[in-house]
Design a protein around this motif. Structure first.
Motif, PDB file in Angstrom:
ATOM      1  N   CYS A 538       0.804  -1.228   0.093  1.00  0.00           N
ATOM      2  CA  CYS A 538      -0.050   0.038   0.012  1.00  0.00           C
ATOM      3  C   CYS A 538       0.729   1.391  -0.037  1.00  0.00           C
ATOM      4  O   CYS A 538       2.149   1.168   0.361  1.00  0.00           O
ATOM      5  CB  CYS A 538      -1.093   0.087   1.137  1.00  0.00           C
ATOM      6  SG  CYS A 538      -0.174   0.042   2.693  1.00  0.00           S
ATOM      7  N   ARG A 539       0.219   2.299  -0.340  1.00  0.00           N
ATOM      8  CA  ARG A 539       1.167   3.721  -0.491  1.00  0.00           C
ATOM      9  C   ARG A 539       1.708   3.995   0.669  1.00  0.00           C
ATOM     10  O   ARG A 539       2.720   4.530   0.692  1.00  0.00           O
ATOM     11  CB  ARG A 539       0.168   4.593  -1.430  1.00  0.00           C
ATOM     12  CG  ARG A 539      -0.042   4.429  -2.879  1.00  0.00           C
ATOM     13  CD  ARG A 539      -0.599   5.370  -3.490  1.00  0.00           C
ATOM     14  NE  ARG A 539      -0.763   5.433  -4.874  1.00  0.00           N
ATOM     15  CZ  ARG A 539       0.273   5.403  -5.764  1.00  0.00           C
ATOM     16  NH1 ARG A 539       1.090   5.754  -5.514  1.00  0.00           N
ATOM     17  NH2 ARG A 539      -0.152   5.064  -6.963  1.00  0.00           N
ATOM     18  N   LYS A 540       0.961   4.109   1.954  1.00  0.00           N
ATOM     19  CA  LYS A 540       1.359   4.483   2.898  1.00  0.00           C
ATOM     20  C   LYS A 540       2.683   3.978   3.345  1.00  0.00           C
ATOM     21  O   LYS A 540       3.240   4.439   4.060  1.00  0.00           O
ATOM     22  CB  LYS A 540       0.310   4.694   3.987  1.00  0.00           C
ATOM     23  CG  LYS A 540      -0.412   3.214   4.651  1.00  0.00           C
ATOM     24  CD  LYS A 540      -1.236   3.483   5.536  1.00  0.00           C
ATOM     25  CE  LYS A 540      -1.743   2.142   6.194  1.00  0.00           C
ATOM     26  NZ  LYS A 540      -2.663   2.169   7.244  1.00  0.00           N
ATOM     27  N   HIS A 541       2.640   2.480   3.102  1.00  0.00           N
ATOM     28  CA  HIS A 541       4.032   1.748   3.695  1.00  0.00           C
ATOM     29  C   HIS A 541       5.156   1.868   2.659  1.00  0.00           C
ATOM     30  O   HIS A 541       6.217   1.797   3.088  1.00  0.00           O
ATOM     31  CB  HIS A 541       3.247   0.341   3.687  1.00  0.00           C
ATOM     32  CG  HIS A 541       2.641  -0.063   4.765  1.00  0.00           C
ATOM     33  ND1 HIS A 541       1.809  -1.343   5.128  1.00  0.00           N
ATOM     34  CD2 HIS A 541       2.389   0.671   6.014  1.00  0.00           C
ATOM     35  CE1 HIS A 541       1.099  -1.379   5.898  1.00  0.00           C
ATOM     36  NE2 HIS A 541       1.225  -0.409   6.723  1.00  0.00           N
ATOM     37  N   GLN A 542       4.463   2.329   1.364  1.00  0.00           N
ATOM     38  CA  GLN A 542       5.740   2.423   0.570  1.00  0.00           C
ATOM     39  C   GLN A 542       6.626   3.850   0.841  1.00  0.00           C
ATOM     40  O   GLN A 542       7.841   3.643   0.641  1.00  0.00           O
ATOM     41  CB  GLN A 542       5.113   2.691  -0.945  1.00  0.00           C
ATOM     42  CG  GLN A 542       4.652   1.676  -1.666  1.00  0.00           C
ATOM     43  CD  GLN A 542       3.914   1.837  -3.030  1.00  0.00           C
ATOM     44  OE1 GLN A 542       4.795   2.628  -3.854  1.00  0.00           O
ATOM     45  NE2 GLN A 542       2.981   1.281  -3.458  1.00  0.00           N
ATOM     46  N   THR A 552       6.641  -4.679   7.261  1.00  0.00           N
ATOM     47  CA  THR A 552       5.384  -5.061   7.182  1.00  0.00           C
ATOM     48  C   THR A 552       5.315  -6.691   7.542  1.00  0.00           C
ATOM     49  O   THR A 552       4.448  -7.169   7.481  1.00  0.00           O
ATOM     50  CB  THR A 552       5.016  -4.972   5.840  1.00  0.00           C
ATOM     51  OG1 THR A 552       5.835  -5.762   4.651  1.00  0.00           O
ATOM     52  CG2 THR A 552       5.015  -3.699   5.107  1.00  0.00           C
ATOM     53  N   GLU A 580       1.297  -1.325  -6.865  1.00  0.00           N
ATOM     54  CA  GLU A 580      -0.122  -1.176  -6.690  1.00  0.00           C
ATOM     55  C   GLU A 580      -0.695  -2.448  -6.033  1.00  0.00           C
ATOM     56  O   GLU A 580      -0.182  -3.510  -6.325  1.00  0.00           O
ATOM     57  CB  GLU A 580      -0.609  -0.953  -8.105  1.00  0.00           C
ATOM     58  CG  GLU A 580      -0.132   0.040  -8.958  1.00  0.00           C
ATOM     59  CD  GLU A 580      -0.653   1.472  -8.249  1.00  0.00           C
ATOM     60  OE1 GLU A 580      -1.675   1.459  -7.572  1.00  0.00           O
ATOM     61  OE2 GLU A 580      -0.094   2.544  -8.778  1.00  0.00           O
ATOM     62  N   GLU A 581      -1.556  -2.251  -5.184  1.00  0.00           N
ATOM     63  CA  GLU A 581      -2.238  -3.083  -4.314  1.00  0.00           C
ATOM     64  C   GLU A 581      -2.835  -4.072  -5.194  1.00  0.00           C
ATOM     65  O   GLU A 581      -3.598  -3.752  -5.995  1.00  0.00           O
ATOM     66  CB  GLU A 581      -3.120  -2.574  -3.095  1.00  0.00           C
ATOM     67  CG  GLU A 581      -2.488  -1.884  -2.190  1.00  0.00           C
ATOM     68  CD  GLU A 581      -3.438  -1.450  -1.045  1.00  0.00           C
ATOM     69  OE1 GLU A 581      -3.898  -2.454  -0.313  1.00  0.00           O
ATOM     70  OE2 GLU A 581      -3.741  -0.315  -0.749  1.00  0.00           O
TER      71      GLU A 581
END
Length: 596
Positions: A538-542, A552, A580-581
C-alpha cells in the motif's frame, strides 16, 4: 541699517565741522593768553572714533592749518611773542594726537579683522581674563550657546555656562600657566538649559613682560560624537556578551592568518585568551593540516564562505573534532580584510556516527545471518547434491576398477566427475562463508552482472523450488559490468529475492512467480529488476519501506531494505519501488555501468 549708519556719520562730520569752526572763532577772538587751539585735539579724537586713517590725517592737517592761520591772522604784527609758543604747543598737540589716533585706528582695524576671522569659525571662540570674565564672544559662541555677545561680555564664563571639568579647574589653570596650553573635555549648559560636551582648547596670552594677560578658549561641540562613542561602547559590550553566550567557539582571523579575537568559550578548551596572537593552523591535527591549508588557499582566492571538519588540539593536548565555518569581510575594493568564523564541537557527534556505523555493520551482518538461516534447506540441497554425486561416482569408479580387466577409461571419467562435483560443493561453501563474514571492508572490483544474478539466485533456488515458486530470468545484456563489492551486492539481491519469496507465499490462489531481469537504461546505466506476483504494498507503507526498523513482516527487523539502500548508495546507485495493491511489487536497482 547702512542708511542709518550713513546718516550718523554725516551728522558726526557736521558736528565736528561746527566744533572746528567754533574753536577757530575762539582762537581768533581770544586774548586770554591760553592755547585755545589745543581744543582741536577733541575734533581729531572725535574723527578717530568712526573715520579711517586718511580722514583722521586730513582732520589733523586741517586743524594744524587753522591753528597756524589763526596765529598769523591775530599776531601778524608781532609773530615772536608768547603767542608763538602757544601756537607751537597747539600744533604739536594736534600732530601727536593725530599720529596716535592713526596708530590706534590701525590697531583697531587689525583687531577688527582678526575678530572678523574669528567670527567666521564654526567653533565657539571667546577671550576671557584670568578671573574668567569674558572680553570677546564670537558668532560661533552665540550660535552654540545661545547667548548674544552683549549678554556674555563681562560675565564669568564658568558661571555663565555652568562648566563642569573632567579635571579640577586648578589643575587645568596650572597646566595652562606652565605650558601655555590646555586641552580637555568640558560639560557646559546652553541658554535653553540643555547640556553639551565640548572639546576645549585654551591658549594663554602674555604681555610684554611675560605676565599672563588673557585666555583664548576654543570649544568644539562633540556631544554627538560622545553619544556615538557611548552607543558604540554599548554595542561592543552587547556584542561581547552575545559572542560569549553563543554555544560555539567564535574567532576572527586577519588576512595573514593571525587570530585577533577569540570568545570566552575557548577557555572551555583550555586555550589561553591572553595569547590570541597565534594561528589556528597551529592547533590543527597534523593529518588534517594539508587539507586545511588547501582549503584556505582556495578560500583566499575565491573569497567565499568555507566549511570543513577537522581535529583541534585543546589545552590539555587532546584533539577534538570541530565543524569550522568561516566567512570573509570584504572591502569596497573587493578585497578580503578579515575572516569571521565559528567552530562547533562535534566530537561527540563523530563518536556517535562511528558507533552508528558499527551498529549498522553489525545489523547488516545479522541480516545476512538471518537470511542464511532462512536458506538452510537450500544450503543443504546445494551441498548434498554435489556430495551425493561424489559418492555415486566414487562407488562406480571402484566397481570399474574391480572388473577384469579394469575399465580404466570409465574410472577416469568417474574421477573427473568426482573432482568437478567436489569443486562445485567447495564453491557453494565459499559463497556461503563469504556471505556470512562480519566486518569485511568494501572491496570493489569489476563484476559481471549476469554472473552476480546467477550466483545469488543459486543460493535461494532450492527454497523457491520447495514452495513451487517459478523464477523467470531475463538477461538482455549478458556482458554488462559494474564496479562494486560482490558480497554486498549479493546481499542486496538475496534480500530482494527473499522478500519476493515471502510476498508470493501470501498468494493462496493464483500464480506464484518471480521475475528478475537485467538490462540497460536509456542513460546506459545498469538496471536489475526484481518483480513478484504478490499482493503489492500500500502507498502509506511505500513511503516508509526503506526507513530503518520499519517492516510489514510479523517477525521482521525492518533493517533489510534500509541496508540495501545504504549499500546501493555506497555504490553510486539508487533503489526504487513501484507497486499497486493486488498487482505485486517491482524493485529496481540502478547502478553505473563499468566499461572495463
Amino acid at each position: 541699517m547702512e542708511l542709518g549708519l550713513g546718516k550718523h556719520r554725516f551728522l558726526t562730520c557736521f558736528l565736528i565741522f561746527l566744533y572746528v569752526a567754533f574753536v577757530f572763532y575762539l582762537d581768533n577772538l581770544s586774548d586770554s593768553g591760553m592755547a585755545v587751539a589745543v581744543m582741536y585735539v577733541i575734533a581729531v579724537l572725535l574723527a578717530s572714533g568712526f573715520a579711517s586713517a586718511n580722514v583722521i590725517r586730513a582732520t589733523g592737517t586741517v586743524c594744524v592749518v587753522l591753528t597756524v592761520s589763526a596765529f598769523v591772522w591775530g599776531h601778524y604784527d608781532d609773530l615772536f611773542d608768547d603767542s608763538l609758543a602757544r601756537c607751537i604747543f597747539s600744533v604739536a598737540a594736534i600732530a601727536i594726537t593725530t599720529v596716535l589716533a592713526v596708530r590706534n585706528q590701525r590697531g583697531t582695524d587689525v583687531l577688527a579683522q582678526r575678530a572678523g576671522l574669528l567670527n567666521l569659525s564654526n567653533d565657539a571662540i571667546f577671550v576671557r581674563d584670568l578671573e574668567g570674565a569674558i572680553q570677546f564672544w564670537n558668532r560661533g559662541a552665540e550660535k552654540l550657546y545661545g547667548y548674544r555677545s552683549y549678554e556674555a561680555i563681562n560675565a564669568v564664563s564658568a558661571e555663565l555656562l555652568n562648566t563642569k571639568f573632567d579635571v579640577r579647574h586648578a589643575e587645568a589653570m596650572a597646566c595652562l600657566v606652565e605650558t601655555g596650553r590646555w586641552e580637555g573635555e568640558l560639560v557646559q549648559t546652553k541658554r535653553d538649559g540643555s547640556q553639551l560636551t565640548v572639546a576645549s582648547r585654551w591658549s594663554l596670552s602674555r604681555d610684554e613682560r611675560g605676565r599672563p594677560r588673557a585666555i583664548l578658549e576654543t570649544n568644539t561641540d562633540i556631544s554627538e560624537r560622545k553619544r556615538t562613542e557611548v552607543k558604540l561602547q554599548e554595542q561592543e559590550r552587547e556584542r561581547r556578551v552575545i559572542l560569549n553566550t553563543v554555544p560555539a567557539f567564535v574567532w576572527t582571523n586577519l588576512t595573514d592568518g593571525t587570530v585577533d579575537y577569540l570568545n570566552e568559550r575557548w577557555t572551555e578548551l583550555g586555550i589561553d585568551l591572553s595569547g590570541i596572537s597565534r594561528r589556528l593552523e597551529n592547533l590543527i591535527h597534523p593529518s588534517d593540516l594539508p587539507r586545511w591549508r588547501d582549503l584556505w588557499a582556495q578560500a583566499e582566492q575565491s573569497a567565499e564562505m568555507i566549511e570543513t571538519e577537522c581535529r583541534l588540539k585543546t589545552g590539555s593536548g587532546v584533539y577534538r573534532w570541530m565543524l569550522m565555518r568561516g566567512s570573509p569581510l570584504m572591502s569596497n575594493a573587493g578585497e578580503v580584510v578579515r575572516w569571521y568564523g565559528v567552530m562547533n564541537d562535534i566530537d561527540a557527534l563523530r563518536q556517535t556516527e562511528e558507533a552508528l556505523q558499527q551498529a549498522h555493520a553489525d545489523l547488516a551482518h545479522a541480516t545476512r545471518v538471518a537470511t542464511l538461516g532462512e536458506l538452510v534447506a537450500s544450503i543443504a540441497h546445494e551441498v548434498n547434491q554435489p556430495l551425493g554425486a561424489v559418492v555415486t561416482n566414487g562407488e562406480a569408479a571402484l566397481r570399474w576398477l574391480h572388473r577384469t580387466p579394469p575399465e580404466i577409461s570409465e574410472v577416469r571419467d568417474g574421477l573427473d566427475r568426482v573432482i568437478a562435483e567436489g569443486q562445485r560443493a567447495s564453491e557453494v561453501v565459499r559463497r556461503l562463508l563469504s556471505l556470512s563474514k562480519k566486518g569485511v571492508p568494501l572491496n570493489k572490483s569489476v563484476l559481471n552482472c549476469a554472473e552476480l544474478i546467477t550466483e545469488s539466485l543459486a543460493l535461494v533456488q532450492r527454497e523457491l523450488m520447495r514452495h513451487d515458486i517459478a523464477v523467470d530470468v531475463d538477461i538482455s545484456a549478458p556482458d554488462v559490468k559494474v564496479r562494486g563489492d560482490k558480497i554486498q551486492l549479493q546481499q542486496v539481491l538475496i534480500n530482494l529475492l527473499m522478500n519476493a519469496h515471502h510476498a508470493v507465499l501470501e498468494v493462496q490462489n493464483g500464480a506464484r512467480n518471480i521475475r528478475i531481469s537485467l538490462k540497460l537504461s536509456v542513460t546506459s546505466d545498469v538496471l536489475i529488476v526484481v518483480q513478484d506476483s504478490g499482493h503489492g504494498i500500500c502507498r502509506k507503507h511505500q513511503e516508509r519501506l526503506f526507513t530503518t526498523f520499519f517492516t510489514t513482516k510479523r517477525n521482521g527487523l525492518g533493517m533489510g531494505l534500509s541496508i540495501c539502500r545504504s549499500i546501493i548508495s555506497a555504490h553510486g546507485g539508487r533503489i526504487s519501488l513501484q507497486s499497486e495493491e493486488g498487482e505485486g511489487a517491482i524493485f529496481t536497482i540502478e547502478l553505473p555501468a563499468c566499461s572495463t
